[in-house]
Design a protein around this motif. Structure first.
Motif, short mmCIF file in Angstrom:
data_model
loop_
_atom_site.label_atom_id
_atom_site.label_comp_id
_atom_site.label_asym_id
_atom_site.label_seq_id
_atom_site.Cartn_x
_atom_site.Cartn_y
_atom_site.Cartn_z
N SER A 52 0.81 -1.22 0.00
CA SER A 52 0.00 0.00 0.00
C SER A 52 0.84 1.26 0.00
O SER A 52 0.33 2.36 -0.24
CB SER A 52 -0.90 0.01 1.23
N GLY A 53 2.12 1.10 0.30
CA GLY A 53 2.97 2.27 0.47
C GLY A 53 2.86 2.88 1.85
O GLY A 53 3.55 3.85 2.17
N GLY A 54 2.04 2.29 2.69
CA GLY A 54 1.82 2.86 4.01
C GLY A 54 2.91 2.56 5.02
O GLY A 54 3.00 3.23 6.05
N SER A 55 3.71 1.54 4.72
CA SER A 55 4.79 1.17 5.63
C SER A 55 6.10 1.09 4.86
O SER A 55 6.14 0.56 3.75
CB SER A 55 4.51 -0.18 6.29
N THR A 56 7.15 1.61 5.47
CA THR A 56 8.49 1.53 4.89
C THR A 56 9.45 0.98 5.94
O THR A 56 9.23 1.13 7.14
CB THR A 56 8.98 2.90 4.40
N TYR A 57 10.50 0.35 5.44
CA TYR A 57 11.45 -0.32 6.30
C TYR A 57 12.85 -0.02 5.78
O TYR A 57 13.08 0.01 4.57
CB TYR A 57 11.21 -1.83 6.28
N TYR A 58 13.79 0.19 6.70
CA TYR A 58 15.15 0.52 6.32
C TYR A 58 16.14 -0.21 7.20
O TYR A 58 15.89 -0.45 8.38
CB TYR A 58 15.40 2.02 6.47
N THR A 59 17.26 -0.55 6.61
CA THR A 59 18.35 -1.03 7.44
C THR A 59 18.92 0.16 8.20
O THR A 59 18.84 1.32 7.75
CB THR A 59 19.43 -1.71 6.59
N ASP A 60 19.48 -0.11 9.37
CA ASP A 60 19.90 0.98 10.26
C ASP A 60 20.89 1.94 9.60
O ASP A 60 20.86 3.15 9.85
CB ASP A 60 20.51 0.41 11.53
N SER A 61 21.76 1.41 8.77
CA SER A 61 22.84 2.23 8.22
C SER A 61 22.35 3.28 7.23
O SER A 61 23.10 4.21 6.90
CB SER A 61 23.89 1.35 7.56
N VAL A 62 21.12 3.16 6.75
CA VAL A 62 20.62 4.14 5.77
C VAL A 62 19.47 4.97 6.31
O VAL A 62 18.99 5.88 5.62
CB VAL A 62 20.20 3.46 4.45
N LYS A 63 19.01 4.69 7.49
CA LYS A 63 17.91 5.46 8.07
C LYS A 63 18.26 6.93 8.15
O LYS A 63 19.36 7.30 8.58
CB LYS A 63 17.56 4.93 9.46
N GLY A 64 17.32 7.76 7.72
CA GLY A 64 17.56 9.19 7.73
C GLY A 64 18.27 9.70 6.50
O GLY A 64 18.35 10.91 6.29
N GLU A 87 30.88 3.65 1.85
CA GLU A 87 30.39 2.31 2.19
C GLU A 87 29.04 1.97 1.56
O GLU A 87 28.58 0.83 1.66
CB GLU A 87 30.33 2.12 3.71
N ASP A 88 28.42 2.94 0.92
CA ASP A 88 27.19 2.67 0.17
C ASP A 88 27.48 2.11 -1.22
O ASP A 88 26.56 1.73 -1.95
CB ASP A 88 26.35 3.94 0.03
N THR A 89 28.73 2.08 -1.59
CA THR A 89 29.12 1.56 -2.91
C THR A 89 28.72 0.10 -3.05
O THR A 89 29.08 -0.74 -2.22
CB THR A 89 30.63 1.72 -3.12
N ALA A 90 27.95 -0.19 -4.10
CA ALA A 90 27.45 -1.55 -4.32
C ALA A 90 26.62 -1.57 -5.59
O ALA A 90 26.29 -0.52 -6.15
CB ALA A 90 26.61 -2.01 -3.14
N VAL A 91 26.27 -2.77 -6.00
CA VAL A 91 25.22 -2.93 -7.02
C VAL A 91 23.90 -3.00 -6.28
O VAL A 91 23.75 -3.79 -5.34
CB VAL A 91 25.45 -4.19 -7.86
N TYR A 92 22.96 -2.18 -6.70
CA TYR A 92 21.66 -2.10 -6.05
C TYR A 92 20.62 -2.82 -6.90
O TYR A 92 20.55 -2.62 -8.12
CB TYR A 92 21.25 -0.64 -5.85
N TYR A 93 19.81 -3.64 -6.24
CA TYR A 93 18.79 -4.44 -6.89
C TYR A 93 17.42 -4.13 -6.31
O TYR A 93 17.28 -3.96 -5.10
CB TYR A 93 19.06 -5.93 -6.68
#
Length: 123
Positions: A52-64, A87-93
């Motif tokens: 629904s888009g009503g809930s979002t979830y994040y890993t701690d290192s990217v919150k904010g 440290e955000d360098t990566a392939v994103y999927y």
């Protein structure tokens, strides 16, 4: 099928917006997640958004710093990434989870994946 785009080379502190486009209405009614995989490391959870888009979830290192959003009418999911760090360098999927009963944090819970887009953050 899913197509991720928007990656590139950016300096630390910069921003990028990743997009994930579905070839059909793959996002409708389904949760969508973003994962990343750095060289020599396992694929890790970054963010997810409920059907629904009503809930979002994040890993701690990217919150904010990162924000996930969706536009189902356009069959798109976005990942806005601010204050990027090396440290955000990566392939994103991006990936779609269809079952509706999941933590949304484990790669095995997702049913199909995009091909990935490379994000490189220089120091």
């Amino acid at each position: 099928q899913l197509q991720a785009s928007g990656g590139g080379l950016v300096q630390a502190g910069g921003s990028l917006r990743l997009s994930c486009v579905a070839s059909r209405r793959a996002f409708s009614g389904n949760a969508v997640g973003w994962f990343r995989q750095a060289p020599g490391k396992e694929r890790e959870f970054v963010a997810a958004i409920s059907w629904s888009g009503g809930s979002t979830y994040y890993t701690d290192s990217v919150k904010g710093r990162f924000t996930i959003s969706r536009e189902d009418v356009e069959n798109k999911v976005y990942l806005q990434m601010n204050s990027l760090k090396p440290e955000d360098t990566a392939v994103y999927y991006c990936a779609v989870e269809e079952d509706g009963v999941a933590t949304l944090r484990l790669p095995l819970e997702y049913d199909y994946w995009g091909q990935g887009t490379l994000v490189t953050v220089s120091s």
